[in-house]
Design a protein around this motif. Structure first.
Motif, PDB file in Angstrom:
ATOM      1  N   MET A 189    -112.130  34.467  16.313  1.00 27.33           N
ATOM      2  CA  MET A 189    -113.268  34.396  15.439  1.00 27.33           C
ATOM      3  C   MET A 189    -113.912  35.769  15.355  1.00 27.33           C
ATOM      4  O   MET A 189    -113.773  36.561  16.257  1.00 27.33           O
ATOM      5  CB  MET A 189    -114.295  33.436  16.011  1.00 27.33           C
ATOM      6  N   GLN A 190    -114.619  35.988  14.276  1.00 25.96           N
ATOM      7  CA  GLN A 190    -115.347  37.242  14.172  1.00 25.96           C
ATOM      8  C   GLN A 190    -116.839  36.977  14.036  1.00 25.96           C
ATOM      9  O   GLN A 190    -117.251  35.915  13.595  1.00 25.96           O
ATOM     10  CB  GLN A 190    -114.838  38.107  13.037  1.00 25.96           C
ATOM     11  N   GLY A 191    -117.606  37.949  14.478  1.00 29.92           N
ATOM     12  CA  GLY A 191    -119.044  37.794  14.416  1.00 29.92           C
ATOM     13  C   GLY A 191    -119.752  39.112  14.646  1.00 29.92           C
ATOM     14  O   GLY A 191    -119.137  40.173  14.682  1.00 29.92           O
ATOM     15  N   VAL A 192    -121.065  38.993  14.818  1.00 27.53           N
ATOM     16  CA  VAL A 192    -121.936  40.148  14.988  1.00 27.53           C
ATOM     17  C   VAL A 192    -122.815  39.911  16.215  1.00 27.53           C
ATOM     18  O   VAL A 192    -123.313  38.800  16.423  1.00 27.53           O
ATOM     19  CB  VAL A 192    -122.819  40.340  13.738  1.00 27.53           C
ATOM     20  N   ILE A 193    -123.012  40.958  16.997  1.00 29.50           N
ATOM     21  CA  ILE A 193    -123.900  40.856  18.153  1.00 29.50           C
ATOM     22  C   ILE A 193    -125.339  40.757  17.663  1.00 29.50           C
ATOM     23  O   ILE A 193    -125.809  41.615  16.910  1.00 29.50           O
ATOM     24  CB  ILE A 193    -123.740  42.075  19.088  1.00 29.50           C
ATOM     25  N   LYS A 194    -126.020  39.696  18.065  1.00 32.15           N
ATOM     26  CA  LYS A 194    -127.425  39.504  17.696  1.00 32.15           C
ATOM     27  C   LYS A 194    -128.332  40.172  18.723  1.00 32.15           C
ATOM     28  O   LYS A 194    -129.335  40.785  18.373  1.00 32.15           O
ATOM     29  CB  LYS A 194    -127.752  38.022  17.608  1.00 32.15           C
ATOM     30  N   ALA A 195    -127.979  40.041  19.983  1.00 30.45           N
ATOM     31  CA  ALA A 195    -128.782  40.626  21.060  1.00 30.45           C
ATOM     32  C   ALA A 195    -127.903  40.835  22.277  1.00 30.45           C
ATOM     33  O   ALA A 195    -126.943  40.096  22.492  1.00 30.45           O
ATOM     34  CB  ALA A 195    -129.937  39.694  21.409  1.00 30.45           C
ATOM     35  N   TYR A 196    -128.233  41.864  23.071  1.00 33.93           N
ATOM     36  CA  TYR A 196    -127.511  42.124  24.318  1.00 33.93           C
ATOM     37  C   TYR A 196    -128.399  42.918  25.255  1.00 33.93           C
ATOM     38  O   TYR A 196    -128.992  43.913  24.855  1.00 33.93           O
ATOM     39  CB  TYR A 196    -126.219  42.895  24.052  1.00 33.93           C
ATOM     40  N   ASP A 197    -128.502  42.457  26.490  1.00 34.65           N
ATOM     41  CA  ASP A 197    -129.260  43.157  27.529  1.00 34.65           C
ATOM     42  C   ASP A 197    -128.262  43.689  28.549  1.00 34.65           C
ATOM     43  O   ASP A 197    -127.669  42.924  29.302  1.00 34.65           O
ATOM     44  CB  ASP A 197    -130.234  42.195  28.201  1.00 34.65           C
ATOM     45  N   PRO A 198    -128.049  45.014  28.578  1.00 31.88           N
ATOM     46  CA  PRO A 198    -127.041  45.580  29.475  1.00 31.88           C
ATOM     47  C   PRO A 198    -127.363  45.408  30.962  1.00 31.88           C
ATOM     48  O   PRO A 198    -126.461  45.364  31.791  1.00 31.88           O
ATOM     49  CB  PRO A 198    -126.999  47.058  29.092  1.00 31.88           C
ATOM     50  N   SER A 199    -128.626  45.274  31.298  1.00 34.34           N
ATOM     51  CA  SER A 199    -128.965  45.132  32.721  1.00 34.34           C
ATOM     52  C   SER A 199    -128.612  43.748  33.261  1.00 34.34           C
ATOM     53  O   SER A 199    -128.276  43.606  34.430  1.00 34.34           O
ATOM     54  CB  SER A 199    -130.436  45.446  32.969  1.00 34.34           C
ATOM     55  N   THR A 200    -128.667  42.735  32.413  1.00 39.83           N
ATOM     56  CA  THR A 200    -128.344  41.378  32.863  1.00 39.83           C
ATOM     57  C   THR A 200    -126.995  40.890  32.339  1.00 39.83           C
ATOM     58  O   THR A 200    -126.432  39.941  32.870  1.00 39.83           O
ATOM     59  CB  THR A 200    -129.411  40.370  32.389  1.00 39.83           C
ATOM     60  N   GLY A 201    -126.495  41.511  31.258  1.00 36.26           N
ATOM     61  CA  GLY A 201    -125.254  41.060  30.636  1.00 36.26           C
ATOM     62  C   GLY A 201    -125.444  39.851  29.736  1.00 36.26           C
ATOM     63  O   GLY A 201    -124.488  39.288  29.227  1.00 36.26           O
ATOM     64  N   ILE A 202    -126.699  39.457  29.513  1.00 37.39           N
ATOM     65  CA  ILE A 202    -126.992  38.308  28.663  1.00 37.39           C
ATOM     66  C   ILE A 202    -126.990  38.761  27.206  1.00 37.39           C
ATOM     67  O   ILE A 202    -127.569  39.798  26.867  1.00 37.39           O
ATOM     68  CB  ILE A 202    -128.350  37.678  29.034  1.00 37.39           C
ATOM     69  N   GLY A 203    -126.337  37.968  26.352  1.00 36.34           N
ATOM     70  CA  GLY A 203    -126.283  38.327  24.946  1.00 36.34           C
ATOM     71  C   GLY A 203    -125.969  37.132  24.072  1.00 36.34           C
ATOM     72  O   GLY A 203    -125.640  36.050  24.556  1.00 36.34           O
ATOM     73  N   VAL A 204    -126.075  37.365  22.765  1.00 35.79           N
ATOM     74  CA  VAL A 204    -125.823  36.327  21.767  1.00 35.79           C
ATOM     75  C   VAL A 204    -124.985  36.943  20.652  1.00 35.79           C
ATOM     76  O   VAL A 204    -125.246  38.054  20.203  1.00 35.79           O
ATOM     77  CB  VAL A 204    -127.152  35.789  21.176  1.00 35.79           C
ATOM     78  N   VAL A 205    -123.978  36.193  20.192  1.00 34.34           N
ATOM     79  CA  VAL A 205    -123.157  36.607  19.059  1.00 34.34           C
ATOM     80  C   VAL A 205    -123.297  35.552  17.967  1.00 34.34           C
ATOM     81  O   VAL A 205    -123.426  34.363  18.245  1.00 34.34           O
ATOM     82  CB  VAL A 205    -121.679  36.813  19.469  1.00 34.34           C
ATOM     83  N   VAL A 206    -123.313  36.002  16.699  1.00 33.67           N
ATOM     84  CA  VAL A 206    -123.429  35.111  15.545  1.00 33.67           C
ATOM     85  C   VAL A 206    -122.070  35.070  14.838  1.00 33.67           C
ATOM     86  O   VAL A 206    -121.551  36.121  14.442  1.00 33.67           O
ATOM     87  CB  VAL A 206    -124.514  35.603  14.563  1.00 33.67           C
ATOM     88  N   ARG A 207    -121.496  33.868  14.694  1.00 32.44           N
ATOM     89  CA  ARG A 207    -120.199  33.706  14.043  1.00 32.44           C
ATOM     90  C   ARG A 207    -120.348  33.905  12.536  1.00 32.44           C
ATOM     91  O   ARG A 207    -121.275  33.380  11.920  1.00 32.44           O
ATOM     92  CB  ARG A 207    -119.645  32.325  14.361  1.00 32.44           C
ATOM     93  N   ASP A 208    -119.421  34.644  11.924  1.00 35.38           N
ATOM     94  CA  ASP A 208    -119.482  34.945  10.491  1.00 35.38           C
ATOM     95  C   ASP A 208    -119.367  33.718   9.603  1.00 35.38           C
ATOM     96  O   ASP A 208    -120.039  33.637   8.585  1.00 35.38           O
ATOM     97  CB  ASP A 208    -118.350  35.907  10.103  1.00 35.38           C
ATOM     98  N   THR A 209    -118.505  32.797   9.937  1.00 35.08           N
ATOM     99  CA  THR A 209    -118.192  31.709   9.013  1.00 35.08           C
ATOM    100  C   THR A 209    -119.345  30.757   8.754  1.00 35.08           C
ATOM    101  O   THR A 209    -119.495  30.253   7.649  1.00 35.08           O
ATOM    102  CB  THR A 209    -116.985  30.895   9.505  1.00 35.08           C
ATOM    103  N   ASP A 210    -120.170  30.486   9.769  1.00 31.34           N
ATOM    104  CA  ASP A 210    -121.257  29.517   9.587  1.00 31.34           C
ATOM    105  C   ASP A 210    -122.591  29.960  10.185  1.00 31.34           C
ATOM    106  O   ASP A 210    -123.542  29.199  10.222  1.00 31.34           O
ATOM    107  CB  ASP A 210    -120.867  28.164  10.168  1.00 31.34           C
TER     108      ASP A 210
END
Length: 82
Positions: free
Chosen positions: A1-22
């Motif tokens: 799947m492909q998507g875009v990074i919405k948010a990422y915190d390098p100190s914790t490694g927590i992040g969110v990706v948004v899928r392109d299709t929906d």
């Protein structure tokens, strides 16, 4: 799947990706960057990823063909400006 990074915190490694299709959002798995070329992610960065349950895993770069504009963004009947 492909998507875009919405948010990422390098100190914790927590992040969110948004899928392109929906435009569904997925949390990054704790090991999502293991074995990848990524050491850091930035907001808006395009990535390929897999899903395991409800988490994005195995983040990687795609080829130009892989990262093309998703078809849902184009509208039938649109014409280019003259």
């Amino acid at each position: 799947m492909q998507g875009v990074i919405k948010a990422y915190d390098p100190s914790t490694g927590i992040g969110v990706v948004v899928r392109d299709t929906d435009l569904a959002e997925f949390d990054l798995a704790p090991d999502a960057l293991e074995g990848s070329v990524f050491r850091m992610l930035r907001q808006g960065q395009r990535v390929l990823f897999d899903l395991e349950g409800s988490e994005a895993t195995r983040l990687r770069l795609g080829s130009e063909v892989d990262m093309g504009t998703p078809s849902f963004l184009t509208t039938a009947g649109d014409s280019e400006p003259a």
